[in-house]
Design a protein around this motif. Structure first.
Motif, mmCIF file in Angstrom:
data_model
loop_
_atom_site.group_PDB
_atom_site.id
_atom_site.type_symbol
_atom_site.label_atom_id
_atom_site.label_comp_id
_atom_site.label_asym_id
_atom_site.label_seq_id
_atom_site.Cartn_x
_atom_site.Cartn_y
_atom_site.Cartn_z
ATOM 1 N N VAL A 207 0.860 -1.191 0.000
ATOM 2 C CA VAL A 207 0.000 0.000 0.000
ATOM 3 C C VAL A 207 0.887 1.227 0.000
ATOM 4 N N SER A 208 0.585 2.217 -0.873
ATOM 5 C CA SER A 208 1.318 3.469 -0.963
ATOM 6 C C SER A 208 0.428 4.593 -0.450
ATOM 7 N N TYR A 209 1.055 5.551 0.314
ATOM 8 C CA TYR A 209 0.261 6.634 0.914
ATOM 9 C C TYR A 209 1.189 7.789 1.245
ATOM 10 N N ASP A 210 0.576 8.916 1.700
ATOM 11 C CA ASP A 210 1.290 10.111 2.164
ATOM 12 C C ASP A 210 1.086 10.254 3.675
ATOM 13 N N SER A 219 -4.693 9.315 1.669
ATOM 14 C CA SER A 219 -4.830 8.755 0.317
ATOM 15 C C SER A 219 -4.107 7.414 0.154
ATOM 16 N N PRO A 220 -4.431 6.402 0.928
ATOM 17 C CA PRO A 220 -3.798 5.093 0.709
ATOM 18 C C PRO A 220 -4.355 4.415 -0.534
ATOM 19 N N GLN A 221 -3.501 3.687 -1.263
ATOM 20 C CA GLN A 221 -3.925 2.950 -2.441
ATOM 21 C C GLN A 221 -2.974 1.771 -2.658
ATOM 22 N N VAL A 222 -3.493 0.737 -3.321
ATOM 23 C CA VAL A 222 -2.709 -0.487 -3.559
ATOM 24 C C VAL A 222 -1.687 -0.225 -4.645
ATOM 25 N N PRO A 233 -8.589 -5.161 3.730
ATOM 26 C CA PRO A 233 -7.903 -5.188 5.031
ATOM 27 C C PRO A 233 -6.606 -4.395 5.035
ATOM 28 N N SER A 234 -5.860 -4.359 3.905
ATOM 29 C CA SER A 234 -4.592 -3.625 3.848
ATOM 30 C C SER A 234 -4.839 -2.122 3.898
ATOM 31 N N LEU A 235 -5.842 -1.622 3.168
ATOM 32 C CA LEU A 235 -6.129 -0.185 3.180
ATOM 33 C C LEU A 235 -6.626 0.263 4.550
ATOM 34 N N ASP A 236 -7.463 -0.563 5.195
ATOM 35 C CA ASP A 236 -7.967 -0.192 6.514
ATOM 36 C C ASP A 236 -6.838 -0.159 7.530
ATOM 37 N N ALA A 237 -5.883 -1.117 7.443
ATOM 38 C CA ALA A 237 -4.766 -1.132 8.394
ATOM 39 C C ALA A 237 -3.854 0.063 8.170
ATOM 40 N N ALA A 238 -3.607 0.464 6.888
ATOM 41 C CA ALA A 238 -2.731 1.606 6.600
ATOM 42 C C ALA A 238 -3.340 2.903 7.122
ATOM 43 N N LYS A 239 -4.653 3.050 7.099
ATOM 44 C CA LYS A 239 -5.286 4.266 7.585
ATOM 45 C C LYS A 239 -5.100 4.427 9.097
ATOM 46 N N ARG A 240 -4.905 3.331 9.809
ATOM 47 C CA ARG A 240 -4.751 3.417 11.257
ATOM 48 C C ARG A 240 -3.284 3.671 11.684
ATOM 49 N N PHE A 241 -2.330 3.750 10.726
ATOM 50 C CA PHE A 241 -0.924 4.004 11.080
ATOM 51 C C PHE A 241 -0.783 5.438 11.592
ATOM 52 N N VAL A 255 5.003 14.088 3.943
ATOM 53 C CA VAL A 255 5.912 13.114 3.316
ATOM 54 C C VAL A 255 5.093 12.295 2.340
ATOM 55 N N ARG A 256 5.508 12.288 1.087
ATOM 56 C CA ARG A 256 4.726 11.621 0.052
ATOM 57 C C ARG A 256 5.437 10.323 -0.386
ATOM 58 N N GLY A 257 4.592 9.389 -0.904
ATOM 59 C CA GLY A 257 5.125 8.150 -1.482
ATOM 60 C C GLY A 257 5.632 7.143 -0.475
ATOM 61 N N VAL A 258 5.092 7.125 0.709
ATOM 62 C CA VAL A 258 5.485 6.128 1.704
ATOM 63 C C VAL A 258 4.794 4.805 1.363
ATOM 64 N N GLN A 259 5.513 3.684 1.436
ATOM 65 C CA GLN A 259 4.962 2.369 1.113
ATOM 66 C C GLN A 259 5.136 1.421 2.283
ATOM 67 N N ASN A 260 4.175 0.504 2.367
ATOM 68 C CA ASN A 260 4.236 -0.546 3.392
ATOM 69 C C ASN A 260 3.653 -1.814 2.804
ATOM 70 N N THR A 261 4.310 -2.930 3.040
ATOM 71 C CA THR A 261 3.879 -4.217 2.493
ATOM 72 C C THR A 261 3.331 -5.071 3.617
ATOM 73 N N PHE A 262 2.110 -5.598 3.436
ATOM 74 C CA PHE A 262 1.467 -6.476 4.397
ATOM 75 C C PHE A 262 1.619 -7.922 3.912
#
Length: 267
Positions: A207-210, A219-222, A233-241, A255-262
């Motif tokens: 998931v990539s987000y700012d 603005s999280p997106q796959v 489930p990945s988008l919902d978890a990223a919104k809670r970071f 900070v733009r373009g942050v990524q996290n892999t679930f």
């Protein structure tokens, strides 16, 4: 044929002597010889028939082998025993006095030996002096190196102190920079979808987000490939970071373009 007739006439055995006088016999012999000579001189061969009572004496030459005497091995002559050899007495003569040439040669040999010994001694002395010089140079070099190390010790200590201080300053600056960077404060893991658990589906989802100045995900997106069951489930978890915001010139920035892999794994 004449020869055969002559041989028959010669070999005929004489008749026994009659009582006629010897002169008549002599005349008859002479006449016979004359007639024989005439027959030999002429080519006419008279026919002579010996009387029936004539006896012919035939001879035959036989060759007898030469008798061979038995070979007798001659006896070897007996030699008399050798006379004992008496050695001649050796007369020891006095040695002749050396000549001038021999004396000169001996003196030259002695001089050459003395010169060789002198050269050997000089060579040994030179070698000993060279070894002593090398030992002195080595000792001087060792002392110079020790003095150089003793002089460099304070400089090395000062340099080590300066390096330690620089390392500490760099560590502090890095810590300060880390404080200014955005850092994750809370990361809640996603909920594994029940349908994926029932189906035994596993996978990953990036998931990539700012991150806004308040440290919230915007603005999280796959990004990339993701199984449909893992998108929500990945988008919902990223919104809670939650993140510590980045500080630039004393102000919080986005900070733009942050990524996290679930990662979804069934254990």
């Amino acid at each position: 044929m004449n020869a055969a007739l002559m041989e028959g006439m010669l070999l005929r055995e004489p008749t026994p002597p009659s009582r006629a006088p010897q002169g008549l016999a002599l005349l008859g012999a002479i006449g016979l010889h004359v007639a024989l000579g005439a027959v030999l001189l002429s080519s006419w061969t008279p026919t002579f028939e010996p009387p029936s009572n004539a006896q012919i004496l035939r001879t035959q030459l036989l060759s007898l082998p030469v008798p061979v005497e038995p070979h007798v091995q001659p006896e070897a002559p007996i030699e008399p025993p050798p006379e004992p050899v008496v050695p001649e007495p050796v007369v020891q003569s006095e040695p002749a006095p050396p000549t001038e040439a021999e004396l000169a040669f001996k003196r030259a040999e002695q001089e050459r030996a003395a010169e060789a010994a002198r050269q050997q001694k000089l060579r040994q002395q030179r070698e000993a002096a060279e070894r002593e010089r090398q030992a002195r140079e080595a000792e001087q070099l060792r002392l110079a190196r020790e003095a150089e190390r003793a002089a460099e010790a304070p400089r090395q200590l000062e340099a080590e102190r300066a390096r330690a201080a620089a390392a500490e300053q760099a560590r502090r600056e890095a810590a300060a920079a880390a404080d200014r960077q955005y850092l994750p404060i809370a990361k809640t893991p996603p909920v594994y979808p029940q349908r994926a658990l029932d189906s035994g589906v596993q996978g990953e989802c990036t998931v990539s987000y700012d991150v806004d100045p308040n440290g919230r995900v915007v603005s999280p997106q796959v990004a990339g490939q993701c199984h449909p069951l893992f998108i929500r489930p990945s988008l919902d978890a990223a919104k809670r970071f939650r993140y510590r915001p980045r500080i630039v010139d004393g102000q919080a920035v986005t900070v733009r373009g942050v990524q996290n892999t679930f990662h979804y794994r069934i254990e």
